[in-house]
Design an enzyme around this catalytic site. Structure first.
Site: not given
Length: 179
Positions: A132, A141-144
């Site tokens: 991540n 790519i919504p790693c948040h």
């Protein structure tokens, strides 16, 4: 691996979290870096070397306009899902994690444990956290959207202030689908 020369297009844009540098190959976006190109050049060169990439950086505002437009729409709350081709470089495990991250719905969060279970590796929570953290295309790519098991905001390569800002954008603009 052989060293094949690649053309890297880049564009810098302003965002609510400061400047972003978008980098793409002919196949798709391969990196989004927080800060200007100049600030990120050492890490970009290290990344290229690590992945056996040689290439030339070309400022290409027209080529990257669709990406910049989608990011701007996301930041203004008008876009919930990106339709941008990606060109990801990472280990098979990292790519598996990044693909799983793309499935986290807008406005939602899940834990590192959830991601580990989602990829069929329930004991790989720390490895998921590491993958991540190495996400080369944050925001798209919504790693948040990944939080600690207790729901706390933990770890974000751009800093927790940026993670909180992105989650707040989504919470303020989330419209649930009616059933």
């Amino acid at each position: 691996m052989c060293n094949i020369k690649t053309l890297f297009s880049y564009e810098e844009m302003d965002s609510p979290m400061g400047p972003l540098t978008v980098i793409a190959t002919q196949n798709g976006v391969c990196r989004i870096d927080f800060g200007s190109l100049e600030e990120n050049l050492p890490s970009l060169q290290s990344w290229m070397s690590k992945h056996y990439l040689k290439g030339e950086l070309i400022h290409s505002p027209e080529k990257l306009k669709p990406v910049v437009d989608q990011l701007a729409s996301y930041f203004s709350g008008n876009l919930q899902q990106f339709t941008i081709p990606l060109d990801l470089y990472g280990t098979p495990f990292q790519i598996k994690v990044w693909e799983e991250l793309k499935g986290i719905p807008y406005g939602a969060t899940c834990s590192y444990k959830d991601i580990a279970q989602g990829i069929g590796a329930p004991k790989a929570v720390r490895a998921v956290g590491s993958a991540n953290n190495k996400n080369p295309v944050p925001i798209i790519i919504p790693c948040h959207r990944v939080v600690g098991s207790n729901g706390a905001l933990v770890g974000y390569g751009g800093g927790l202030d940026k993670k909180e800002l992105l989650l707040n954008i989504e919470l303020q603009n989330f419209i649930p689908k009616s059933s």
